[in-house]
Design an enzyme around this catalytic site. Sequence first.
Site, short mmCIF file in Angstrom:
data_model
loop_
_atom_site.label_atom_id
_atom_site.label_comp_id
_atom_site.label_asym_id
_atom_site.label_seq_id
_atom_site.Cartn_x
_atom_site.Cartn_y
_atom_site.Cartn_z
N ARG A 96 -16.50 1.18 -29.66
CA ARG A 96 -17.91 1.11 -29.25
C ARG A 96 -18.45 2.49 -28.90
O ARG A 96 -19.64 2.75 -29.07
CB ARG A 96 -18.06 0.23 -27.99
CG ARG A 96 -17.95 -1.24 -28.21
CD ARG A 96 -18.27 -1.96 -26.93
NE ARG A 96 -19.48 -1.38 -26.33
CZ ARG A 96 -19.70 -1.26 -25.02
NH1 ARG A 96 -18.83 -1.70 -24.17
NH2 ARG A 96 -20.80 -0.71 -24.58
N ASP B 243 -33.63 -7.36 -13.52
CA ASP B 243 -34.80 -7.61 -12.67
C ASP B 243 -35.70 -6.38 -12.53
O ASP B 243 -36.93 -6.51 -12.46
CB ASP B 243 -34.35 -8.11 -11.29
CG ASP B 243 -33.35 -7.17 -10.63
OD1 ASP B 243 -32.44 -6.69 -11.35
OD2 ASP B 243 -33.47 -6.92 -9.42
N CYS C 206 -21.16 -8.82 -18.43
CA CYS C 206 -20.25 -8.11 -19.31
C CYS C 206 -19.01 -7.80 -18.49
O CYS C 206 -18.94 -8.16 -17.32
CB CYS C 206 -20.88 -6.85 -19.87
SG CYS C 206 -21.18 -5.64 -18.59
N ARG D 255 -25.65 -4.77 -24.45
CA ARG D 255 -26.63 -4.82 -23.38
C ARG D 255 -27.80 -3.87 -23.62
O ARG D 255 -28.96 -4.18 -23.35
CB ARG D 255 -25.95 -4.49 -22.05
CG ARG D 255 -26.93 -4.45 -20.91
CD ARG D 255 -26.28 -4.07 -19.61
NE ARG D 255 -27.28 -3.58 -18.67
CZ ARG D 255 -28.02 -4.34 -17.88
NH1 ARG D 255 -27.86 -5.64 -17.90
NH2 ARG D 255 -28.91 -3.82 -17.09
N ASP E 23 -19.20 6.20 -15.67
CA ASP E 23 -18.60 6.17 -17.01
C ASP E 23 -17.39 7.11 -17.13
O ASP E 23 -16.73 7.12 -18.17
CB ASP E 23 -19.64 6.55 -18.08
CG ASP E 23 -20.62 5.42 -18.33
OD1 ASP E 23 -20.40 4.30 -17.82
OD2 ASP E 23 -21.61 5.65 -19.06
N LYS F 185 -23.68 8.64 -27.14
CA LYS F 185 -23.92 7.22 -27.45
C LYS F 185 -25.13 6.69 -26.70
O LYS F 185 -26.02 6.08 -27.30
CB LYS F 185 -22.69 6.39 -27.06
CG LYS F 185 -22.92 4.88 -27.11
CD LYS F 185 -21.70 4.11 -26.67
CE LYS F 185 -21.54 3.92 -25.20
NZ LYS F 185 -22.40 2.90 -24.56
N ASN F 186 -25.16 6.90 -25.38
CA ASN F 186 -26.22 6.28 -24.59
C ASN F 186 -27.60 6.85 -24.90
O ASN F 186 -28.61 6.15 -24.78
CB ASN F 186 -25.91 6.41 -23.09
CG ASN F 186 -24.78 5.49 -22.68
OD1 ASN F 186 -24.34 4.64 -23.46
ND2 ASN F 186 -24.30 5.65 -21.45
N ARG G 269 -24.83 -7.19 -14.09
CA ARG G 269 -25.85 -6.35 -14.69
C ARG G 269 -27.18 -7.07 -14.95
O ARG G 269 -27.57 -7.32 -16.10
CB ARG G 269 -25.32 -5.71 -15.98
CG ARG G 269 -24.09 -4.91 -15.73
CD ARG G 269 -23.53 -4.29 -16.98
NE ARG G 269 -24.12 -2.99 -17.26
CZ ARG G 269 -23.72 -2.20 -18.24
NH1 ARG G 269 -22.76 -2.57 -19.03
NH2 ARG G 269 -24.30 -1.04 -18.43
C1 UD1 Z 1 -26.43 2.82 -18.37
C2 UD1 Z 1 -25.40 3.27 -19.38
C3 UD1 Z 1 -24.01 2.98 -18.86
C4 UD1 Z 1 -23.80 3.58 -17.49
C5 UD1 Z 1 -24.91 3.17 -16.54
C6 UD1 Z 1 -24.85 3.87 -15.19
C7 UD1 Z 1 -26.57 2.98 -21.48
C8 UD1 Z 1 -26.64 2.25 -22.75
N1 UD1 Z 1 -25.62 2.57 -20.62
O1 UD1 Z 1 -26.31 1.41 -18.25
O2 UD1 Z 1 -23.06 3.53 -19.77
O3 UD1 Z 1 -22.57 3.16 -16.96
O4 UD1 Z 1 -26.20 3.47 -17.13
O5 UD1 Z 1 -24.85 5.24 -15.35
O6 UD1 Z 1 -27.30 3.91 -21.25
N2 UD1 Z 1 -29.26 -3.06 -12.06
C9 UD1 Z 1 -29.96 -4.05 -11.42
N3 UD1 Z 1 -31.12 -4.49 -11.95
C10 UD1 Z 1 -31.65 -3.96 -13.11
C11 UD1 Z 1 -30.92 -2.93 -13.76
C12 UD1 Z 1 -29.73 -2.50 -13.20
O7 UD1 Z 1 -29.51 -4.54 -10.37
O8 UD1 Z 1 -32.72 -4.38 -13.55
C13 UD1 Z 1 -27.97 -2.60 -11.51
C14 UD1 Z 1 -26.80 -2.86 -12.44
O9 UD1 Z 1 -26.30 -4.15 -12.35
C15 UD1 Z 1 -25.78 -1.82 -11.98
C16 UD1 Z 1 -26.69 -0.65 -11.54
O10 UD1 Z 1 -27.99 -1.20 -11.36
O11 UD1 Z 1 -25.06 -2.28 -10.89
C17 UD1 Z 1 -26.76 0.49 -12.54
O12 UD1 Z 1 -27.21 -0.02 -13.77
P1 UD1 Z 1 -28.09 0.83 -14.78
O13 UD1 Z 1 -28.27 2.23 -14.25
O14 UD1 Z 1 -29.28 0.05 -15.14
O15 UD1 Z 1 -27.11 0.90 -16.02
P2 UD1 Z 1 -27.44 0.57 -17.53
O16 UD1 Z 1 -28.77 1.14 -17.88
O17 UD1 Z 1 -27.17 -0.85 -17.82
#
Ligand code: UD1
Length: 450
Positions: free
Chosen positions: A412, A135, A127, A103, A320, A33-34, A132
């Site tokens: 999903r 930044d 969410c 997201r 996950d 999926k991701n 999430r």
């Molecule tokens: C992706 C996956 C999700 C998985 C996650 C961590 C997809 C569609 N989703 O989510 O299934 O659980 O990786 O392996 O690929 N963060 C910040 N600032 C940012 C971005 C992230 O603080 O700009 C924080 C988030 O709030 C969270 C952490 O970083 O606490 C990890 O998030 P991130 O690795 O970005 O996850 P996603 O890409 O949203």
Amino acid sequence: MPETHSSPEEDKSVLQIWGKSSLKGHVTISGAKNSALVVMAGALLCPQDCRLRNVPSLADVSRMGEILASLGVKLTRQGDVLDINASYIGQSTAPYELVSQLRASFFVIGPVLARLGVARVPLPGGCAIGARPVDLHVRGLQAMGADVHIEHGTVNAYVKGPSRRLKGAKIYLDYPSVGATETLMMAATLADGETILENAAQEPEVIDLANFCRAMGAKIQGAGTKTIVISGVPSLHSADYAIIPDRVEAATFLVAGAITQSEISLSPVIPDHLTAAIAKLRAIGALITPESPNCLRISPGHGLTATDIETLPYPGFPTDMQAQFMALLTVSEGDSIVTETVFENRLRHVAELNRMGADIRVKGNHAVIRGVPTLSGAPVVATDLRASAALVVAALAAEGKTTIQGLHHLDRGYENLDTKLQKLGVKLQRLQGDSTTEVETAPLTPIAPN
Ligand code: UD1
């Protein structure tokens, strides 16, 4: 795309599972999926046809398709093959109604900005599993020369200058965010000059996206390590690309095998993507053997024993897979501690597992699980995608019937889960209804064929 999936509002169906049956046979793992979601966004970088294979049929994939369509992109789906033509991107603004539901759709900001020099994408918002923020995505795009400001809940990004082209930059990510790494990698493929991403995420889906971009002619090195180097090219060309197998789905089935003390095999899988999960399953007591390079077999060892788990960015234990493993630990002998470090609110399945007889206490981001001899079936509510998978796994091991509500979460991220479990011998049925009580008398709805 000719796919329909229930929205949260329409989601009145429930899944009933009768536990304690032994699983047997083979399960086919769907595309990740991701990976599919971000590779679909990546197709926006290409002004020619792209063919994606092994694309799972999931609600999230349909939503991402709707977002691309809203930008003017043409999509055609046949089975697991998805053709995307982004020769014309008529819109630089993604609609809030769609972005707020998924997201991952925020990730279109990178490719749209790279292609058009302007992109407007609403903030995805919070969410079920945490706030999430985005930044890191925003700061990286700014480092590449984009003007980014957030107004009325929308991220407005544009690139000044006659070429409207982003510029290569050296970017250090404070945290190895998967999404930020992917956004910036996509944006950098068409930038002027070299971009170096330091402290990048190393997840297999990041490598998959890099491989897809490379198939389109992008110059990317180091994906899968902490440093990714992207040399921008003026344009990309069409590609035919197959998505990797879903490691989270594979891990979920491995846990299903372990908790029911069954012997099942799964393929296609990339065992290297499952290293942390396999190590923990072995520590708990399951036997896992490779049948072939892309096929794993799980069989019962000598009972299930407690172990501690801490979620971390890859190659650490994946967040996950945390909920599903917690379900397994509820019936593993002894005390386990699960620590969630990636998301701040990802232990909501605890209350539901406790309703099934588990003994779990939460303190901050730690859950202490005291193994119980057995779980008992109960009506439960899925709170997020992986929590719903944890409830399914727990139901397989529980005495009697478990009724799971909130199936839009499950849909999903798990393609044909009901059918796959039935093929392994699980007794279950999906029912339409407004509540569990009504469901008892509601007519049976056949599981949608695929
Ligand atoms: C992706 C996956 C999700 C998985 C996650 C961590 C997809 C569609 N989703 O989510 O299934 O659980 O990786 O392996 O690929 N963060 C910040 N600032 C940012 C971005 C992230 O603080 O700009 C924080 C988030 O709030 C969270 C952490 O970083 O606490 C990890 O998030 P991130 O690795 O970005 O996850 P996603 O890409 O949203």
